[in-house]
Scaffold this active site. Structure first.
Site, PDB file in Angstrom:
ATOM      1  N   GLY A   1      -5.430  -6.347  11.069  1.00  0.00           N
ATOM      2  CA  GLY A   1      -5.510  -7.324   9.973  1.00  0.00           C
ATOM      3  C   GLY A   1      -5.454  -8.771  10.433  1.00  0.00           C
ATOM      4  O   GLY A   1      -6.234  -9.609  10.002  1.00  0.00           O
TER       5      GLY A   1
ATOM      6  N   GLY B   1       0.152 -11.081  -4.428  1.00  0.00           N
ATOM      7  CA  GLY B   1       0.796 -12.194  -3.721  1.00  0.00           C
ATOM      8  C   GLY B   1      -0.260 -12.946  -2.928  1.00  0.00           C
ATOM      9  O   GLY B   1      -1.432 -12.969  -3.319  1.00  0.00           O
ATOM     10  N   ARG B   2       0.175 -13.535  -1.823  1.00  0.00           N
ATOM     11  CA  ARG B   2      -0.757 -14.357  -1.028  1.00  0.00           C
ATOM     12  C   ARG B   2      -2.013 -13.585  -0.619  1.00  0.00           C
ATOM     13  O   ARG B   2      -3.135 -14.016  -0.859  1.00  0.00           O
ATOM     14  CB  ARG B   2      -0.057 -14.844   0.258  1.00  0.00           C
ATOM     15  CG  ARG B   2       0.674 -16.156   0.141  1.00  0.00           C
ATOM     16  CD  ARG B   2       1.268 -16.516   1.494  1.00  0.00           C
ATOM     17  NE  ARG B   2       2.208 -15.483   1.901  1.00  0.00           N
ATOM     18  CZ  ARG B   2       3.524 -15.553   1.713  1.00  0.00           C
ATOM     19  NH1 ARG B   2       4.041 -16.624   1.158  1.00  0.00           N
ATOM     20  NH2 ARG B   2       4.315 -14.564   2.082  1.00  0.00           N
ATOM     21  N   ILE B   3      -1.807 -12.410   0.036  1.00  0.00           N
ATOM     22  CA  ILE B   3      -2.973 -11.701   0.588  1.00  0.00           C
ATOM     23  C   ILE B   3      -3.771 -11.019  -0.523  1.00  0.00           C
ATOM     24  O   ILE B   3      -5.002 -11.094  -0.553  1.00  0.00           O
ATOM     25  CB  ILE B   3      -2.527 -10.704   1.679  1.00  0.00           C
ATOM     26  CG1 ILE B   3      -1.904 -11.474   2.857  1.00  0.00           C
ATOM     27  CG2 ILE B   3      -3.713  -9.861   2.166  1.00  0.00           C
ATOM     28  CD1 ILE B   3      -1.268 -10.606   3.936  1.00  0.00           C
TER      29      ILE B   3
ATOM     30  N   HIS C   1      -4.679  -1.309  13.121  1.00  0.00           N
ATOM     31  CA  HIS C   1      -3.817  -2.420  12.642  1.00  0.00           C
ATOM     32  C   HIS C   1      -4.316  -3.770  13.188  1.00  0.00           C
ATOM     33  O   HIS C   1      -3.650  -4.445  13.959  1.00  0.00           O
ATOM     34  CB  HIS C   1      -2.348  -2.170  13.038  1.00  0.00           C
ATOM     35  CG  HIS C   1      -1.387  -2.933  12.163  1.00  0.00           C
ATOM     36  ND1 HIS C   1      -0.115  -2.495  11.876  1.00  0.00           N
ATOM     37  CD2 HIS C   1      -1.515  -4.108  11.505  1.00  0.00           C
ATOM     38  CE1 HIS C   1       0.494  -3.371  11.095  1.00  0.00           C
ATOM     39  NE2 HIS C   1      -0.339  -4.368  10.852  1.00  0.00           N
TER      40      HIS C   1
ATOM     41  N   THR D   1      -4.192  -2.581   3.777  1.00  0.00           N
ATOM     42  CA  THR D   1      -3.962  -3.471   4.932  1.00  0.00           C
ATOM     43  C   THR D   1      -2.532  -4.000   4.890  1.00  0.00           C
ATOM     44  O   THR D   1      -2.238  -5.035   5.484  1.00  0.00           O
ATOM     45  CB  THR D   1      -4.950  -4.662   4.934  1.00  0.00           C
ATOM     46  OG1 THR D   1      -4.888  -5.320   3.664  1.00  0.00           O
ATOM     47  CG2 THR D   1      -6.366  -4.208   5.198  1.00  0.00           C
ATOM     48  N   SER D   2      -1.647  -3.277   4.168  1.00  0.00           N
ATOM     49  CA  SER D   2      -0.266  -3.771   4.050  1.00  0.00           C
ATOM     50  C   SER D   2       0.633  -3.071   5.063  1.00  0.00           C
ATOM     51  O   SER D   2       0.724  -3.495   6.212  1.00  0.00           O
ATOM     52  CB  SER D   2       0.238  -3.609   2.611  1.00  0.00           C
ATOM     53  OG  SER D   2       0.275  -2.247   2.220  1.00  0.00           O
ATOM     54  N   ARG D   3       1.268  -1.993   4.651  1.00  0.00           N
ATOM     55  CA  ARG D   3       2.058  -1.182   5.578  1.00  0.00           C
ATOM     56  C   ARG D   3       1.758   0.281   5.291  1.00  0.00           C
ATOM     57  O   ARG D   3       1.644   0.687   4.122  1.00  0.00           O
ATOM     58  CB  ARG D   3       3.554  -1.451   5.389  1.00  0.00           C
ATOM     59  CG  ARG D   3       4.053  -2.741   6.013  1.00  0.00           C
ATOM     60  CD  ARG D   3       4.006  -2.700   7.524  1.00  0.00           C
ATOM     61  NE  ARG D   3       4.500  -3.925   8.145  1.00  0.00           N
ATOM     62  CZ  ARG D   3       3.731  -4.954   8.511  1.00  0.00           C
ATOM     63  NH1 ARG D   3       2.413  -4.912   8.324  1.00  0.00           N
ATOM     64  NH2 ARG D   3       4.265  -6.015   9.086  1.00  0.00           N
TER      65      ARG D   3
ATOM     66  N   GLU E   1       2.803   4.695  12.761  1.00  0.00           N
ATOM     67  CA  GLU E   1       1.983   4.121  13.841  1.00  0.00           C
ATOM     68  C   GLU E   1       2.647   4.304  15.197  1.00  0.00           C
ATOM     69  O   GLU E   1       3.855   4.121  15.300  1.00  0.00           O
ATOM     70  CB  GLU E   1       1.759   2.626  13.576  1.00  0.00           C
ATOM     71  CG  GLU E   1       0.862   2.390  12.398  1.00  0.00           C
ATOM     72  CD  GLU E   1       0.631   0.905  12.102  1.00  0.00           C
ATOM     73  OE1 GLU E   1       0.890   0.048  12.965  1.00  0.00           O
ATOM     74  OE2 GLU E   1       0.195   0.624  10.985  1.00  0.00           O
TER      75      GLU E   1
END
Ligand code: DGY
Length: 336
Positions: free
Chosen positions: A290, A159-161, A288, A239-241, A270
């Protein structure tokens, strides 16, 4: 323009330009005075009687919170991910949910590459080594890392990232593989990326970078089986979840050197870390970060505020996650 007769709450201080937009437009704006996440009972009280809430990914917005906020028109999340919000429950209550896509794409892609470099070239490890006074001079076998140029980058979720991460590989002559439900022709044309199944990507990539959103289908998408499929020299980046990766399985794989390393900006629970993760030299683990640049966090804050204000004005916000609320409110969103 006259102020909206609206009572707005911000669950934690965000960059001032976002607050300023709300204060200029609304009669009442409350902001969490503490520099910490509100406890659940505090959140339940804080949202009561509000017309709109600007919330963060650290707030769990479930049915009980939505009920406590009865009459609220919007929860504007200051994040692109919105797994912290029960969107179905919000929709059922005709409450709009918005997020902040786009404005953090570059920052997150940049950080992904920072993790790639840091893990591949063992930079945090080297930094600790020097500070500990252990550097006694250049040495031919000291802290040898992995090559980056010419290697294979595997993107899970283009997707975008994910796309932005892949495009940044151009300077490094990398082969790019991607796994996604949908074909990304632009990415294929830009860097010759090849769409493959997950197993092929895991088997052939030197760097596996995860960019999916978190939902029931992606929880533990990377678990023991997937880690076992990776090369022993490979590096995993997330770097997502956090819950997309089974963190306990990853700790075991890293400890036994079944993969070479990991760069993780997000964690399963987290701010807690899986037992053993913090002790591993082959894991790079920022907290976290990003989207953590001044410019990006400012854009996120103003976009979240813009979304919130659009709903209060009865307009369709730029980033509406649950457009179904429009269908149930013919004259705008949840206007009574
Ligand atoms: C997001 O917006 O979802 C990011 O995780 C925030 O850094």
């Amino acid at each position: 323009m006259p102020k909206l007769d609206a009572n707005v709450y911000v669950t934690r201080a965000i960059p001032q330009p976002g607050i300023d937009l709300l204060v200029e437009a609304c009669a009442r704006v409350g902001v969490n005075p503490h520099d910490r996440v509100l406890a659940r009972d505090e959140l339940l009280v804080a949202v009561r009687g509000r017309d709109a809430v600007l919330c963060l990914l650290t707030d769990t917005i479930d049915a009980a919170v939505l009920d406590a906020a009865a009459g609220c028109k919007v929860f504007a999340n200051c994040a692109v991910g919105y797994n912290n919000i029960d969107v179905a429950a919000a929709t059922a209550r005709r409450i709009a949910v918005t997020n902040t896509p786009g404005v953090l794409t570059d920052a997150t892609a940049d950080l992904t590459w920072a993790l790639l470099f840091a893990a591949a070239r063992r930079i945090p490890e080297g930094d600790r080594y020097t500070r500990a006074g252990r550097f006694t001079g250049w040495s031919p076998m000291l802290l040898l890392g992995a090559d980056i140029s010419g290697r294979t980058l595997g993107i899970i979720g283009a997707g975008r990232i994910g796309t932005a991460v892949a495009l940044r590989s151009r300077g490094f002559r990398m082969r790019v593989l991607y796994f996604d439900q949908v074909q990304n022709e632009a990415l294929e044309q830009a860097v010759g990326a090849q769409r493959v199944d997950l197993d092929t990507l895991l088997r052939e990539s030197d760097f596996v970078s995860v960019h999916v959103s978190l939902d029931a289908t992606t929880r533990h998408l990377i678990g023991a089986r997937e880690l076992a499929a990776m090369k022993p020299t490979a590096i995993l980046l997330n770097t997502s979840r956090g819950p997309v990766v089974d963190e306990a399985a990853l700790v075991a794989a890293l400890r036994e050197r079944r993969i070479a390393g990991a760069g993780l900006d997000v964690f399963e629970d987290e701010p807690r870390l899986a037992p053993g993760l913090a002790e591993l030299d082959n894991a790079v683990i920022p907290p976290h970060l990003g989207s953590a640049t001044i410019g990006t966090r400012t854009r996120m804050a103003t976009l979240a505020a813009t979304n919130l204000l659009a709903v209060l004005r009865g307009e369709t916000p730029p980033n509406l996650v649950n457009p179904e609320v429009l269908a149930s409110a013919p004259d705008g969103i949840a206007q009574e």
